[in-house]
Design an enzyme around this catalytic site. Structure first.
Site, PDB file in Angstrom:
ATOM      1  N   LYS A  11       4.687   9.968   0.619  1.00 46.95           N
ATOM      2  CA  LYS A  11       4.587  11.366   1.022  1.00 46.95           C
ATOM      3  C   LYS A  11       5.947  12.067   0.844  1.00 46.95           C
ATOM      4  CE  LYS A  11       0.801  10.318   4.239  1.00 46.95           C
ATOM      5  NZ  LYS A  11       0.382  10.213   5.660  1.00 46.95           N
ATOM      6  N   TYR A  51      -7.663  14.968   1.429  1.00 40.65           N
ATOM      7  CA  TYR A  51      -7.875  14.722   2.860  1.00 40.65           C
ATOM      8  C   TYR A  51      -9.143  15.396   3.390  1.00 40.65           C
ATOM      9  CZ  TYR A  51      -3.409  12.329   3.714  1.00 40.65           C
ATOM     10  OH  TYR A  51      -2.380  11.409   3.747  1.00 40.65           O
ATOM     11  N   ASN A 114       4.950  10.241   8.406  1.00 38.07           N
ATOM     12  CA  ASN A 114       4.817   8.778   8.395  1.00 38.07           C
ATOM     13  C   ASN A 114       4.926   8.148   7.005  1.00 38.07           C
ATOM     14  OD1 ASN A 114       2.329   9.588   7.525  1.00 38.07           O
ATOM     15  ND2 ASN A 114       1.156   8.498   9.091  1.00 38.07           N
ATOM     16  N   HIS A 117       0.898   6.923   2.409  1.00 35.03           N
ATOM     17  CA  HIS A 117      -0.566   6.844   2.559  1.00 35.03           C
ATOM     18  C   HIS A 117      -1.071   5.637   1.795  1.00 35.03           C
ATOM     19  CE1 HIS A 117      -4.862   7.727   2.005  1.00 35.03           C
ATOM     20  NE2 HIS A 117      -4.653   7.485   0.725  1.00 35.03           N
ATOM     21  N   GLU A 128     -10.162   7.853  -4.551  1.00 35.10           N
ATOM     22  CA  GLU A 128      -8.811   8.422  -4.618  1.00 35.10           C
ATOM     23  C   GLU A 128      -8.170   8.164  -5.982  1.00 35.10           C
ATOM     24  OE1 GLU A 128      -6.888   6.819  -1.108  1.00 35.10           O
ATOM     25  OE2 GLU A 128      -8.191   7.972   0.221  1.00 35.10           O
TER      26      GLU A 128
HETATM   27  P1  RTP Z   1      -3.173   8.038   5.580  1.00 34.87           P
HETATM   28  O1  RTP Z   1      -4.578   8.514   5.250  1.00 34.87           O
HETATM   29  O2  RTP Z   1      -2.124   9.093   5.349  1.00 34.87           O
HETATM   30  O3  RTP Z   1      -2.865   6.721   4.964  1.00 34.87           O
HETATM   31  O4  RTP Z   1      -3.110   7.769   7.119  1.00 34.87           O
HETATM   32  P2  RTP Z   1      -4.082   6.923   8.014  1.00 34.87           P
HETATM   33  O5  RTP Z   1      -5.294   6.474   7.247  1.00 34.87           O
HETATM   34  O6  RTP Z   1      -3.249   5.863   8.628  1.00 34.87           O
HETATM   35  O7  RTP Z   1      -4.482   7.997   9.099  1.00 34.87           O
HETATM   36  P3  RTP Z   1      -5.573   9.161   9.080  1.00 34.87           P
HETATM   37  O8  RTP Z   1      -6.256   9.127  10.389  1.00 34.87           O
HETATM   38  O9  RTP Z   1      -6.414   9.097   7.844  1.00 34.87           O
HETATM   39  O10 RTP Z   1      -4.655  10.459   9.055  1.00 34.87           O
HETATM   40  C1  RTP Z   1      -4.125  10.925   7.848  1.00 34.87           C
HETATM   41  C2  RTP Z   1      -2.739  11.436   8.096  1.00 34.87           C
HETATM   42  O11 RTP Z   1      -2.811  12.582   8.944  1.00 34.87           O
HETATM   43  C3  RTP Z   1      -1.648  12.659   9.743  1.00 34.87           C
HETATM   44  N1  RTP Z   1      -2.038  12.676  11.147  1.00 34.87           N
HETATM   45  N2  RTP Z   1      -1.493  13.490  12.018  1.00 34.87           N
HETATM   46  N3  RTP Z   1      -0.888  14.909  14.380  1.00 34.87           N
HETATM   47  C4  RTP Z   1      -1.764  13.934  14.433  1.00 34.87           C
HETATM   48  O12 RTP Z   1      -2.300  13.600  15.441  1.00 34.87           O
HETATM   49  C5  RTP Z   1      -2.089  13.235  13.186  1.00 34.87           C
HETATM   50  N4  RTP Z   1      -2.984  12.285  13.042  1.00 34.87           N
HETATM   51  C6  RTP Z   1      -2.950  11.942  11.753  1.00 34.87           C
HETATM   52  C7  RTP Z   1      -0.800  11.444   9.430  1.00 34.87           C
HETATM   53  O13 RTP Z   1       0.162  11.805   8.438  1.00 34.87           O
HETATM   54  C8  RTP Z   1      -1.820  10.478   8.852  1.00 34.87           C
HETATM   55  O14 RTP Z   1      -1.207   9.540   8.009  1.00 34.87           O
END
Ligand code: RTP
Length: 149
Positions: A11, A51, A114, A117, A128
């Protein structure tokens, strides 16, 4: 060897903080093979498409702004169980809950910054990869294959 593939994106914060080499190094040293890679700026509509599953979440707008805020590195990695193992290498979504030794555990603090991804399922990886690499992947087979498998 199972030719499972995953989509990994460094990212904008990971790029700006100089973590591209660190991320590539971790996947490479594990024994996975890089199949495609590009550094690019992402349009808002493209980030929204990537997303789309999160479009109803309250953090969606901020997430899209974050992803378009600077260049990202998009990659495809291949290897046995690379989707699930890639997620382990990356660590939990919230970096404060990520184990030390994971990328997020070692290099991030905030869930909104973070670093990286990784696809969360083989099915989503397929989607994707098709979205980010419509031009296809590199054709190669490492001479080191027999030392990993
Ligand atoms: P990613 O898709 O980026 O690999 O992350 P992930 O599966 O671990 O988590 P996901 O639930 O799919 O969330 C995607 C990205 O959204 C941001 N996020 N912000 N502010 C918040 O509460 C929150 N929750 C998620 C994070 O950048 C997360 O990686």
């Amino acid at each position: 060897m199972a030719a499972e593939q995953t989509f990994i994106m460094i990212k904008p914060d990971g790029v700006q903080r100089g973590l591209i080499g660190e991320v590539i190094s971790r996947f490479e040293k594990k024994g996975f093979y890089l199949k495609a890679m590009k550094l690019q700026n992402v349009e808002k509509s493209f980030a929204e498409q990537h997303y789309a599953d999160l479009s109803s979440k309250p953090f969606f707008g901020g997430l899209v702004e974050y992803i378009v805020s600077g260049p990202v590195v998009a990659m495809v990695w291949e290897g046995k169980s690379v989707v699930a193992t890639g997620r382990k290498i990356i660590g939990a979504t919230n970096p404060l809950a990520s184990e030390p030794g994971t990328i997020r555990g070692d290099f991030a603090v905030d869930i909104g910054r973070n670093v990286i991804h990784g696809s969360d399922s083989v099915e989503n990886a397929r989607k994707e990869i098709a979205l980010w690499f419509p031009e296809g992947l590199a054709e190669w087979s490492s001479s080191q294959h027999c030392w990993v498998y």
